[in-house]
Scaffold this motif. Structure first.
Motif, mmCIF file in Angstrom:
data_model
loop_
_atom_site.group_PDB
_atom_site.id
_atom_site.type_symbol
_atom_site.label_atom_id
_atom_site.label_comp_id
_atom_site.label_asym_id
_atom_site.label_seq_id
_atom_site.Cartn_x
_atom_site.Cartn_y
_atom_site.Cartn_z
ATOM 1 N N GLY A 136 -24.806 13.931 -7.702
ATOM 2 C CA GLY A 136 -25.663 12.932 -8.325
ATOM 3 C C GLY A 136 -27.110 13.372 -8.375
ATOM 4 O O GLY A 136 -27.790 13.193 -9.384
ATOM 5 N N TYR A 137 -27.585 13.980 -7.307
ATOM 6 C CA TYR A 137 -29.011 14.275 -7.229
ATOM 7 C C TYR A 137 -29.354 15.604 -7.878
ATOM 8 O O TYR A 137 -30.315 15.710 -8.631
ATOM 9 N N VAL A 138 -28.543 16.634 -7.576
ATOM 10 C CA VAL A 138 -28.846 17.958 -8.103
ATOM 11 C C VAL A 138 -28.164 18.172 -9.454
ATOM 12 O O VAL A 138 -28.717 18.780 -10.356
ATOM 13 N N GLY A 139 -26.952 17.636 -9.590
ATOM 14 C CA GLY A 139 -26.213 17.813 -10.836
ATOM 15 C C GLY A 139 -25.692 19.231 -10.978
ATOM 16 O O GLY A 139 -25.347 19.874 -9.986
ATOM 17 N N GLY A 140 -25.648 19.738 -12.178
ATOM 18 C CA GLY A 140 -25.256 21.124 -12.411
ATOM 19 C C GLY A 140 -23.795 21.396 -12.124
ATOM 20 O O GLY A 140 -22.929 20.577 -12.409
ATOM 21 N N VAL A 141 -23.552 22.563 -11.504
ATOM 22 C CA VAL A 141 -22.187 23.031 -11.297
ATOM 23 C C VAL A 141 -21.393 22.075 -10.414
ATOM 24 O O VAL A 141 -20.243 21.752 -10.701
ATOM 25 N N GLN A 203 -23.854 5.849 -7.739
ATOM 26 C CA GLN A 203 -24.930 5.109 -7.070
ATOM 27 C C GLN A 203 -26.214 5.923 -7.053
ATOM 28 O O GLN A 203 -27.294 5.404 -7.310
ATOM 29 N N VAL A 204 -26.070 7.227 -6.733
ATOM 30 C CA VAL A 204 -27.257 8.086 -6.666
ATOM 31 C C VAL A 204 -27.923 8.138 -8.040
ATOM 32 O O VAL A 204 -29.140 8.010 -8.169
ATOM 33 N N LEU A 205 -27.096 8.299 -9.084
ATOM 34 C CA LEU A 205 -27.653 8.357 -10.437
ATOM 35 C C LEU A 205 -28.440 7.101 -10.764
ATOM 36 O O LEU A 205 -29.503 7.161 -11.398
ATOM 37 N N SER A 206 -27.929 5.941 -10.312
ATOM 38 C CA SER A 206 -28.607 4.699 -10.665
ATOM 39 C C SER A 206 -29.881 4.505 -9.856
ATOM 40 O O SER A 206 -30.756 3.740 -10.236
ATOM 41 N N VAL A 207 -29.992 5.202 -8.721
ATOM 42 C CA VAL A 207 -31.145 4.998 -7.839
ATOM 43 C C VAL A 207 -32.202 6.072 -8.037
ATOM 44 O O VAL A 207 -33.391 5.818 -7.904
ATOM 45 N N LYS A 208 -31.763 7.283 -8.446
ATOM 46 C CA LYS A 208 -32.671 8.423 -8.286
ATOM 47 C C LYS A 208 -33.893 8.394 -9.208
ATOM 48 O O LYS A 208 -34.873 9.083 -8.957
ATOM 49 N N ASN A 209 -33.863 7.593 -10.267
ATOM 50 C CA ASN A 209 -35.038 7.551 -11.129
ATOM 51 C C ASN A 209 -35.927 6.334 -10.879
ATOM 52 O O ASN A 209 -36.831 6.066 -11.646
ATOM 53 N N ARG A 210 -35.607 5.619 -9.789
ATOM 54 C CA ARG A 210 -36.442 4.455 -9.485
ATOM 55 C C ARG A 210 -37.805 4.913 -8.979
ATOM 56 O O ARG A 210 -37.987 6.049 -8.544
ATOM 57 N N PRO A 223 -36.211 17.547 -1.400
ATOM 58 C CA PRO A 223 -34.972 16.908 -1.844
ATOM 59 C C PRO A 223 -34.113 16.405 -0.686
ATOM 60 O O PRO A 223 -33.527 15.327 -0.771
ATOM 61 N N GLY A 224 -34.056 17.205 0.406
ATOM 62 C CA GLY A 224 -33.244 16.804 1.556
ATOM 63 C C GLY A 224 -33.736 15.497 2.140
ATOM 64 O O GLY A 224 -32.973 14.574 2.401
ATOM 65 N N ARG A 225 -35.038 15.408 2.312
ATOM 66 C CA ARG A 225 -35.623 14.206 2.894
ATOM 67 C C ARG A 225 -35.448 13.006 1.963
ATOM 68 O O ARG A 225 -35.110 11.909 2.416
ATOM 69 N N ILE A 226 -35.629 13.237 0.672
ATOM 70 C CA ILE A 226 -35.469 12.127 -0.276
ATOM 71 C C ILE A 226 -34.041 11.602 -0.227
ATOM 72 O O ILE A 226 -33.800 10.408 -0.151
ATOM 73 N N MET A 227 -33.087 12.548 -0.198
ATOM 74 C CA MET A 227 -31.694 12.122 -0.187
ATOM 75 C C MET A 227 -31.375 11.341 1.083
ATOM 76 O O MET A 227 -30.724 10.317 1.044
ATOM 77 N N ARG A 228 -31.853 11.854 2.220
ATOM 78 C CA ARG A 228 -31.496 11.221 3.482
ATOM 79 C C ARG A 228 -32.240 9.912 3.717
ATOM 80 O O ARG A 228 -31.661 8.900 4.053
ATOM 81 N N ARG A 229 -33.560 9.952 3.544
ATOM 82 C CA ARG A 229 -34.378 8.811 3.945
ATOM 83 C C ARG A 229 -34.568 7.769 2.851
ATOM 84 O O ARG A 229 -34.839 6.619 3.153
ATOM 85 N N ILE A 231 -32.763 7.752 -0.637
ATOM 86 C CA ILE A 231 -31.612 7.375 -1.462
ATOM 87 C C ILE A 231 -30.487 6.805 -0.604
ATOM 88 O O ILE A 231 -29.951 5.743 -0.903
ATOM 89 N N PHE A 232 -30.164 7.484 0.484
ATOM 90 C CA PHE A 232 -29.014 7.076 1.297
ATOM 91 C C PHE A 232 -29.053 5.600 1.725
ATOM 92 O O PHE A 232 -28.085 4.872 1.513
ATOM 93 N N PRO A 233 -30.178 5.122 2.301
ATOM 94 C CA PRO A 233 -30.171 3.715 2.719
ATOM 95 C C PRO A 233 -29.970 2.764 1.551
ATOM 96 O O PRO A 233 -29.433 1.677 1.728
ATOM 97 N N ASN A 234 -30.359 3.175 0.363
ATOM 98 C CA ASN A 234 -30.254 2.279 -0.779
ATOM 99 C C ASN A 234 -28.875 2.267 -1.418
ATOM 100 O O ASN A 234 -28.591 1.413 -2.249
ATOM 101 N N ILE A 235 -28.038 3.228 -1.074
ATOM 102 C CA ILE A 235 -26.691 3.207 -1.638
ATOM 103 C C ILE A 235 -25.659 2.901 -0.559
ATOM 104 O O ILE A 235 -24.465 2.973 -0.782
#
Lengths: 320, 291
Positions: A136-141, A203-210, A223-229, A231-235
């Motif tokens: 969701g966050y990085v996308g790609g492969v 869920q990540v896709l819906s949150v990540k552009n907020r 990115p690691g901190r954003i995902m953990r601190r 995005i994670f609590p919000n999903i």
């Protein structure tokens, strides 16, 4: 006098404001959950079953595998009220056709269910969460691969896929480990992780552009901190609900497999195994089948009540 | 579909042991074993077997069943009718009770009727089919001797499997019907219909129901697929000679061609069901455009 009243009123008002402030989103959810009577009953039942599972070796009256020759097919103690002579106060729930104590077997069965409910779901969660977050966050492969994997797994009827995996691995070292427990873990994990990963990704896709993610990035969070601190609590809410339903799902899978004769190997007792073994002699010893059936039903119902309660508590807008 | 075939094929062939080393008391001579392997084409390397299999598949040939000495198409053909019969009967039963129940509990929201039907729906979705079947067998089969426990062919044989299979699906449909009915009732156009003085019945049937049943209609496709693929437990339990029992038996016997055939057919059913939903959605609800 007048001033005193106003001060007191103000103090009360202050207290309420503070009390409101302290009630976070999670506390709100907890409050709604505790208010839900069915969910509380469900939680109590689960706690009770978990205690029995943990302390089974201490509280079970007999060895669940010990066969008592002359005491075969004893009826449960309450059959006495219906005029049955064939009961024994030492065997409250009666014995099966090999003379094994049904109460002890039921207690030991709950241990397997507990493990089945916890271990595969943890694996599923670990894989699903990390892959889903990355996709969701990085996308790609990672994202492309996840979507392909989902397409494939979704094309199978899921229970049949588990059966296929378990049946395939049965003869191998993996299949023999822990009376077939390990291969059931694998089967459940392989089939279920994609669902969790898909959910997390969405869920990540819906949150990540907020805006708050943007803000975190603006102040230099990696990115690691954003995902953990951030995005994670919000999903977390939908994930909790999914887990609440995944646990009984895993237990059900085990009992279906064992019932079909390709799950846990007898003589290890599980509710599914007990039903499978007892079904052959159903007409002579119906209680050996009915009692484990009732146990499964109660535990699964308890989990459903808790799951429904959690969903209502965490997302008051959802309706189904 | 190709991936399903590939995975099933790999899994089936990765299983240790050959289907022909079953009986340790009567070991086959190496010569006989070779001949059997050649006959079924399992002496070739596995990738080559797969290519051959896929080629035959495109011509509608699923190979020979290892244990039944007959073409898989024929073996499945015998079971599929029974499975469809059971699945459709269960679907009819599920629809017959779920839609009225869902509508009534939405109209009487938060009354005792609503709570009772939701309780029934929760129990129906939660209690596993085989456990429900056991309860029914013990009541109607063993205690009351009203219905036959196993077998197939008469209408009495169909009652319990149909009920058990339909109950789970119906309970799920009840919840969906109730939820979408509740949503429909809350819409503005219902208030408009009421305020222009329409009969309550006309409001419910013509305006609310028509919109509320869209999600229900679209879920019938997957529900049917689920009923047909999900009947294997019920079929094994009640000894119904359908595809599901065939699947379980062939897995226990390592009959690869039959496993492959049934799995592919199941996957095909699911794909068709999902496609139907996409098309139905567009047809029933013009607000949704199929991309």
């Amino acid at each position: 006098m007048v001033t005193a009243v106003t001060t007191q009123q103000r103090r009360v008002a202050d207290v309420t404001v503070i009390a409101r402030k302290q009630r976070s989103l999670w506390r709100d959810a907890l409050y709604r959950l505790v208010r839900n009577r069915a969910a509380v009953v469900g939680l109590a039942v689960i706690a009770f079953a978990a205690l029995i599972a943990i302390f089974a070796p201490l509280i079970a009256p007999y060895d669940p595998l010990a066969q008592n020759g002359p005491k075969q097919q004893l009826e449960p103690i309450w059959a006495r009220f219906f005029g049955s002579e064939y009961t024994d106060p030492a065997y409250v729930f009666g014995t099966d056709w090999l003379g094994r104590d049904i109460l002890s077997r039921l207690m030991y069965s709950s241990r397997v269910s507990l493990v089945i409910g916890l271990v595969p779901v943890t694996i599923v969660l670990a894989i699903g969460l990390s892959v889903g977050m990355l996709a969701g966050y990085v996308g790609g492969v990672v994202d492309d691969l996840l979507m392909r994997a989902t397409d494939v797994v979704y094309a199978f009827p899921d229970l049949l896929f588990v059966i296929l995996i378990v049946a395939t691995l049965r003869g191998t070292v993996l299949g023999d480990a822990y009376d077939g427990l390990l291969v059931i873990f694998v089967g459940i994990a392989v089939v279920n992780w994609v669902g969790v990963a898909r959910l997390v990704r969405g869920q990540v896709l819906s949150v990540k552009n907020r805006d708050f993610v943007e803000a975190a990035r603006a102040i230099g969070a990696g990115p690691g901190r954003i995902m953990r601190r951030h995005i994670f609590p919000n999903i977390l809410a939908p994930i909790i609900v999914t887990v609440a339903f995944a646990i009984p799902g895993a237990m059900l899978t085990e009992s279906v497999l064992s019932f079909l004769g390709i799950g846990i190997r007898p003589p290890t007792p599980t509710w599914g195994v007990m039903i499978n073994e007892g079904f052959v002699v159903f007409s002579t010893t119906p209680w050996a089948v009915l009692l484990p059936s009732i146990c499964i039903s109660i535990v699964l119902l308890a989990f459903t009540f808790v799951g429904d309660g959690l969903r209502d508590a965490l997302d008051p807008r959802s309706k189904v | 579909m190709f991936f399903v075939a590939l995975i099933t094929f790999t899994l089936a062939h990765a299983a240790p042991g050959s289907p022909f080393d079953r009986n340790p008391n009567r070991p086959l001579s190496q010569e006989t074993l070779d001949r059997i392997n050649r006959y079924y084409g399992v002496d070739k390397p596995i990738p080559e077997q797969f290519v051959i299999y896929m080629g035959n598949l495109l011509r509608g040939d699923l190979g020979l069943s290892f244990t039944r000495q007959r073409p898989v198409v024929e073996v499945i053909g015998q079971g599929i009718g029974t499975t469809f019969q059971l699945g459709l009967a269960a679907l009819a039963f599920a629809l017959a009770f779920s839609i009225p129940l869902g509508i009534v509990s939405a109209l009487k929201q938060n009354t005792i009727v609503d709570y009772l039907s939701m309780l029934v729906a929760t129990i129906g979705t939660t209690i596993p089919a085989f456990v429900m079947a056991i309860f029914l067998i013990s009541i109607f089969g063993v205690s009351l001797h009203l219905l036959p426990i196993v077998g197939w062919g008469t209408w009495q044989n169909m009652v319990m499997p149909t009920f058990v299979l339909g109950l789970g699906a119906g309970a799920f449909l009840t919840r969906i019907t109730r939820a979408s009915m509740l949503e429909a009732i809350g819409q503005d156009y219902i208030r408009t219909a009421r305020s222009k003085g329409l009969h309550e019945r006309a409001v419910i049937v013509r305006h609310a129901l028509k919109n509320a049943l869209i999600p229900v209609a679209t879920i019938i496709g997957p529900a049917t697929a689920a009923l047909i693929t999900g009947s294997f437990i019920i079929e094994s339990l009640f000894n119904v000679p359908g595809m599901g029992r065939l699947y379980v038996i062939s897995i226990l016997q390592r009959d690869y061609p039959t496993i492959m055939g049934t799995t592919l057919l199941y996957a095909l059913l699911i794909v068709i069901a999902n496609l139907t939903v996409d098309i139905l959605y567009g047809a029933l609800d013009p607000r949704i455009k199929v991309r």
